[in-house]
Design a protein around this motif. Structure first.
Motif, mmCIF file in Angstrom:
data_model
loop_
_atom_site.group_PDB
_atom_site.id
_atom_site.type_symbol
_atom_site.label_atom_id
_atom_site.label_comp_id
_atom_site.label_asym_id
_atom_site.label_seq_id
_atom_site.Cartn_x
_atom_site.Cartn_y
_atom_site.Cartn_z
ATOM 1 N N PRO A 88 0.778 -1.174 0.007
ATOM 2 C CA PRO A 88 -0.114 0.039 -0.021
ATOM 3 C C PRO A 88 0.805 1.167 -0.019
ATOM 4 O O PRO A 88 2.000 1.370 0.491
ATOM 5 N N ALA A 89 0.466 2.147 -0.766
ATOM 6 C CA ALA A 89 0.955 3.311 -0.823
ATOM 7 C C ALA A 89 -0.085 4.571 -1.335
ATOM 8 O O ALA A 89 -1.058 4.059 -2.001
ATOM 9 N N GLN A 90 0.287 5.888 -1.222
ATOM 10 C CA GLN A 90 -0.565 6.872 -1.679
ATOM 11 C C GLN A 90 -0.679 6.786 -3.266
ATOM 12 O O GLN A 90 -1.383 7.023 -3.929
ATOM 13 N N ALA A 91 0.675 6.434 -3.737
ATOM 14 C CA ALA A 91 0.823 6.182 -5.267
ATOM 15 C C ALA A 91 1.491 4.912 -5.733
ATOM 16 O O ALA A 91 2.328 4.675 -4.892
ATOM 17 N N VAL A 92 1.348 4.666 -6.895
ATOM 18 C CA VAL A 92 2.029 3.527 -7.264
ATOM 19 C C VAL A 92 2.647 3.764 -8.614
ATOM 20 O O VAL A 92 1.829 4.492 -9.561
ATOM 21 N N LEU A 93 3.839 3.532 -8.590
ATOM 22 C CA LEU A 93 4.645 4.064 -10.109
ATOM 23 C C LEU A 93 4.725 2.757 -10.886
ATOM 24 O O LEU A 93 5.429 1.500 -10.511
ATOM 25 N N LEU A 94 4.368 2.489 -12.098
ATOM 26 C CA LEU A 94 4.666 1.716 -13.141
ATOM 27 C C LEU A 94 5.352 2.207 -14.231
ATOM 28 O O LEU A 94 4.930 2.831 -15.273
ATOM 29 N N LYS A 95 6.767 2.098 -14.160
ATOM 30 C CA LYS A 95 7.661 2.635 -14.982
ATOM 31 C C LYS A 95 8.146 1.501 -16.141
ATOM 32 O O LYS A 95 8.990 0.732 -15.859
ATOM 33 N N GLY A 144 -4.760 9.255 -3.709
ATOM 34 C CA GLY A 144 -4.577 8.093 -4.303
ATOM 35 C C GLY A 144 -4.562 8.199 -5.902
ATOM 36 O O GLY A 144 -5.269 8.656 -6.532
ATOM 37 N N LYS A 145 -3.516 7.671 -6.699
ATOM 38 C CA LYS A 145 -3.107 7.504 -8.180
ATOM 39 C C LYS A 145 -2.004 6.638 -8.583
ATOM 40 O O LYS A 145 -1.263 6.172 -7.674
ATOM 41 N N ILE A 146 -2.139 6.153 -9.638
ATOM 42 C CA ILE A 146 -1.257 5.556 -10.441
ATOM 43 C C ILE A 146 -0.549 6.347 -11.251
ATOM 44 O O ILE A 146 -0.833 7.050 -12.067
ATOM 45 N N ILE A 168 -3.158 8.057 -13.291
ATOM 46 C CA ILE A 168 -4.555 7.371 -13.439
ATOM 47 C C ILE A 168 -5.280 7.409 -12.018
ATOM 48 O O ILE A 168 -4.477 7.182 -11.121
ATOM 49 N N TYR A 169 -6.520 7.811 -12.097
ATOM 50 C CA TYR A 169 -7.167 8.116 -10.677
ATOM 51 C C TYR A 169 -8.483 7.042 -10.378
ATOM 52 O O TYR A 169 -8.966 6.560 -11.571
#
Length: 365
Positions: A260-267, A296-298, A363-364
């Protein structure tokens, strides 16, 4: 009423002669790739950089400790690579001088700059025997009717990239492919942090999926010390790296759980996967973040096909075929991205900025 006969346009002699030259060019493109591979293996970009950014053929021969008898052959190699934009030539003096271009600058190791990540491993991996043999099997792959097709790479080699099966097939090649993946993925994060700084402002915690050795996470923490970063990757990756105390490293499977985190990064992650698998990954991301109201966002950094043109579009389409040959993934245009995002249950997909061949978007939920 008799059908009207359509008049077929017949190419002119000039068009046919140009067409034949174009066929030579397309059929022999692989030799440009092999010439580039040769230049990297000989260390030509690094040698030119050590020689002050420009050098003559005799000096290059001497620096590389090549036989003097190969000078005329080296000239032919350098002439092709200069024509292809890998190097440039300076003819303002009586002696021809070869210089680096931005392309060959990326092939110099150990340059102390935040935005420089050497891409030599990427060149060597893309031109490796395993990738070339996989591409030779493309026609046979198209002819097979199967419910869930494996990639040509898997069919030819019986192994998958970045998988333990690749280690069993060839440990040295597996190491090279992982070095290439790291070089590919970590390149440009400094540019993203400069150009899209607002993307990370207000973020308190972030999980970097498939974050490898934490290079990207370290750059984020350096730019935004308040962000608590977690790197998620497979245990076989996490267990072999030197840990950074400022970053939390977790070994796991993003298809099953994302910290879990406030944001997730997919690079540069999702282009390795099919649409169905991307939806599964994004669904796990959705579980890991809070509501949009809570920030929250991606954050996705990946190739977005079009609306570019010229060399950028060609690079995007070549990368798409590379994904088709070597993985089960694909490159996507903006509509493709929006489609999988919405199917994963998100409310909005917003492109923040295009940087070269890739896009940066939010992405929200």
């Amino acid at each position: 009423m008799a059908a009207q006969t359509q008049t077929k346009a017949v190419p002119t002699d000039a068009e046919l002669l140009k067409a034949q030259a174009d066929l030579w060019r397309h059929s022999l493109y692989y030799l440009t790739s092999m010439a580039l591979k040769c230049a990297v293996e000989l260390g030509i970009p690094a040698a030119i950089h050590r020689l002050g950014g420009g050098t003559t053929l005799p000096d290059l021969i001497s620096t590389l400790s090549l036989p003097a008898s190969k000078q005329s052959y080296l000239h032919r190699l350098m002439r092709l690579l200069a024509t292809s934009g890998i190097f440039t030539t300076d003819n303002t003096t009586n002696v021809e001088t070869y210089r680096l271009t931005p392309v060959s600058f990326l092939l110099v190791d150990d340059i102390p700059a935040d935005n420089h990540t050497s891409q030599t491993a990427l060149v060597l991996a893309a031109t490796s025997r395993h990738c070339l043999e996989a591409s030779l099997g493309l026609a046979n792959w198209f002819k097979k009717e199967v419910a869930s097709p494996s990639s040509p790479f898997e069919e030819v080699h019986g192994a998958a990239l970045f998988d333990e099966s690749m280690t069993r097939l060839c440990e040295e090649s597996d190491r090279l492919f992982n070095q290439a993946l790291a070089a590919h993925d970590n390149f440009g994060i400094g540019i993203v942090l400069q150009e899209c700084r607002g993307l990370f402002e207000g973020v308190q915690s972030l999980t970097d999926c498939c974050g490898g050795d934490g290079t990207t996470a370290a750059a984020i923490v350096k730019a935004f010390p308040h962000i608590k970063c977690t790197v998620l990757d497979l245990p076989r990756v996490i267990d072999t790296i030197s840990k950074d105390s400022a970053i939390n490293f977790i070994g796991g499977d993003m298809f099953k759980f994302i910290p879990p985190a406030q944001a997730v990064l997919l690079k540069l992650v999702l282009h390795h996967w099919s649409d169905e698998d991307c939806i599964k990954i994004l669904s796990q991301c959705k579980k890991a973040i809070p509501s949009r109201e809570e920030g929250g966002k991606i954050i996705v950094i990946d190739i977005v096909v079009g609306p570019a043109s010229g060399t950028i579009l060609e690079a995007q389409l070549l990368m798409d075929i590379a994904m088709m040959v070597n993985t089960r993934g694909r490159q996507r245009d903006e509509n493709d991205w929006r489609s999988i995002v919405m199917k994963a249950g998100f409310s909005e997909c917003k492109i923040v900025k295009m940087l070269g061949a890739r896009g940066v978007f939010e992405i929200y939920p």
